[in-house]
Every structure is written in C-alpha cells, then in structure tokens.
Motif scaffolding. Structure first.
Motif, mmCIF file in Angstrom:
data_model
loop_
_atom_site.group_PDB
_atom_site.id
_atom_site.type_symbol
_atom_site.label_atom_id
_atom_site.label_comp_id
_atom_site.label_asym_id
_atom_site.label_seq_id
_atom_site.Cartn_x
_atom_site.Cartn_y
_atom_site.Cartn_z
ATOM 1 N N ALA A 7 -3.894 -18.043 -3.689
ATOM 2 C CA ALA A 7 -2.996 -17.065 -4.305
ATOM 3 C C ALA A 7 -3.037 -17.259 -5.814
ATOM 4 O O ALA A 7 -3.369 -18.334 -6.305
ATOM 5 N N VAL A 32 -5.574 -14.582 1.299
ATOM 6 C CA VAL A 32 -5.362 -14.440 -0.143
ATOM 7 C C VAL A 32 -4.001 -13.765 -0.326
ATOM 8 O O VAL A 32 -3.834 -12.588 -0.024
ATOM 9 N N ALA A 36 -4.579 -11.600 -7.213
ATOM 10 C CA ALA A 36 -5.976 -11.972 -7.380
ATOM 11 C C ALA A 36 -6.457 -11.678 -8.799
ATOM 12 O O ALA A 36 -7.307 -12.373 -9.340
ATOM 13 N N ILE A 50 -13.397 -10.848 -2.238
ATOM 14 C CA ILE A 50 -12.433 -10.746 -1.138
ATOM 15 C C ILE A 50 -12.949 -9.774 -0.081
ATOM 16 O O ILE A 50 -12.953 -10.076 1.116
ATOM 17 N N ARG A 51 -13.384 -8.618 -0.536
ATOM 18 C CA ARG A 51 -13.843 -7.573 0.395
ATOM 19 C C ARG A 51 -15.035 -8.060 1.216
ATOM 20 O O ARG A 51 -15.059 -7.934 2.440
ATOM 21 N N ALA A 55 -11.830 -11.864 3.968
ATOM 22 C CA ALA A 55 -10.558 -12.596 3.888
ATOM 23 C C ALA A 55 -9.398 -11.633 4.111
ATOM 24 O O ALA A 55 -9.471 -10.457 3.750
ATOM 25 N N GLN A 56 -8.335 -12.129 4.697
ATOM 26 C CA GLN A 56 -7.096 -11.371 4.837
ATOM 27 C C GLN A 56 -6.420 -11.399 3.470
ATOM 28 O O GLN A 56 -6.314 -12.462 2.854
ATOM 29 N N TYR A 57 -5.924 -10.244 2.984
ATOM 30 C CA TYR A 57 -5.457 -10.123 1.609
ATOM 31 C C TYR A 57 -4.224 -9.247 1.568
ATOM 32 O O TYR A 57 -4.151 -8.247 2.277
ATOM 33 N N GLU A 63 -1.105 -6.721 -8.687
ATOM 34 C CA GLU A 63 -1.851 -5.594 -8.120
ATOM 35 C C GLU A 63 -0.967 -4.350 -8.063
ATOM 36 O O GLU A 63 -1.413 -3.251 -8.413
ATOM 37 N N THR A 91 -4.908 -1.933 0.495
ATOM 38 C CA THR A 91 -4.477 -3.275 0.888
ATOM 39 C C THR A 91 -2.963 -3.278 1.061
ATOM 40 O O THR A 91 -2.246 -2.762 0.213
ATOM 41 N N HIS A 108 3.353 -11.749 -0.859
ATOM 42 C CA HIS A 108 3.144 -12.443 -2.127
ATOM 43 C C HIS A 108 4.411 -13.148 -2.608
ATOM 44 O O HIS A 108 4.390 -14.322 -2.941
#
Length: 164
Positions: A7, A32, A36, A50-51, A55-57, A63, A91, A108
């Motif tokens: 994170a 994540v 980011a 990430i894409r 990864a799970q985000y 953002e 996302t 987050h």
C-alpha cells in the motif's frame, strides 16, 4: 496461502517494482491497498504492473482524488495511458474476496465512516471488527505497519513511510 500486501507507494516506481518482484517469489496472492500513485502524478508504470500481475487492487484517496473533478485536465494528458486510466476507473474502493479460506476485506482507509480516517492500533473502531463479516481486514493509508487481532479478526496495514 501466503498473501503479499502493499500500500501507499505514491508513485515510487522503483520501490513498487522491487516489492512486486519479491512478492511474486513468495506470495500466492498479492493485494494492493491503494495510493499506488499520487493524486498529482499518475503512474502508468505502477498501474501497468498491477494490471499485468493480476494483483487484487483497491483505490486509495489519491486515486479517488485523481479521478475527481479537480483533476479532469490532468486526465487529458497525452502522457497518460488510456488503458491504465480505464483500469483505475474500473477499480473498486472496497474488495471482498475469499482467499485460502479466509474472508478478506480490503479498503484503503477506514472500513467504517468516515472512510478517509486514519486508524492506528489504539483506534476504538477495531472493537467493532466482528461487524465487518471478514476474517482478515487489509488497510493502507496510515503508513504505519500494523497487525492487530480482535475477536478472531486480523487487521493489517502494510504501508510504510510518512503520512502524505
């Protein structure tokens, strides 16, 4: 199952890439937990990593700020990858998933209103953890490494560094 949790990279491409390489070697799944990149500087590189990694985000406050009205002009920059921007636009801010038999909730900031609140190990909200319907709660935002167990629910914040 071994989870890798990141994170609050805030656009530090070198550190993020290094962490992702290390986690790819050791983790079965990478999470994540937002921020980011910074709200004033989109990172095509980090979002692409990430894409592509799968990864799970979840979105962090940076953002969400970047996607907000104040940054409409910044989103028009020719340096911004449309593919990466679309990925971020789609996302979620909250993720609920079962991993290794654990019900995981990732956000987050705070999972309770106000959602942008900074939680620390002494935050009284954690006494309500059983209301969340999760076995593991993953947070970012605070930049404080933290692990706390409350009546069977574990909370982790794996971000590091200064508050921004």
């Amino acid at each position: 199952m071994r989870l890798g949790i990141l994170a609050d990279a805030h656009g530090n491409v070198a550190a993020f890439d290094h962490a992702m390489i290390e986690l790819a070697r050791e983790a079965d799944e990478v999470l994540v937990a937002g921020d980011a990149f910074s709200d004033h500087r989109f990172s095509n590189e980090i979002v692409r990593t990430i894409r592509r990694s799968g990864a799970q985000y979840v979105l962090g406050n940076h953002e969400m700020s970047f996607l907000g009205p104040a940054n409409a002009r910044a989103r028009q920059s020719p340096r911004l990858s449309r593919r990466e921007l679309d990925f971020v636009r789609h996302t979620p801010a909250e993720l609920r998933v079962t991993l290794g038999g654990l019900r995981v909730l990732m956000v987050h900031g705070s999972p309770w209103p106000p959602y942008g609140r900074y939680l620390d190990p002494a935050s009284p909200e954690f006494d309500r953890a059983d209301e969340l319907g999760a076995d593991l709660v993953v947070l970012g935002h605070t930049h404080l490494p933290m692990q706390k167990r409350v009546r069977g629910v574990r909370h982790r914040d794996r971000s590091r560094g200064r508050k921004r």
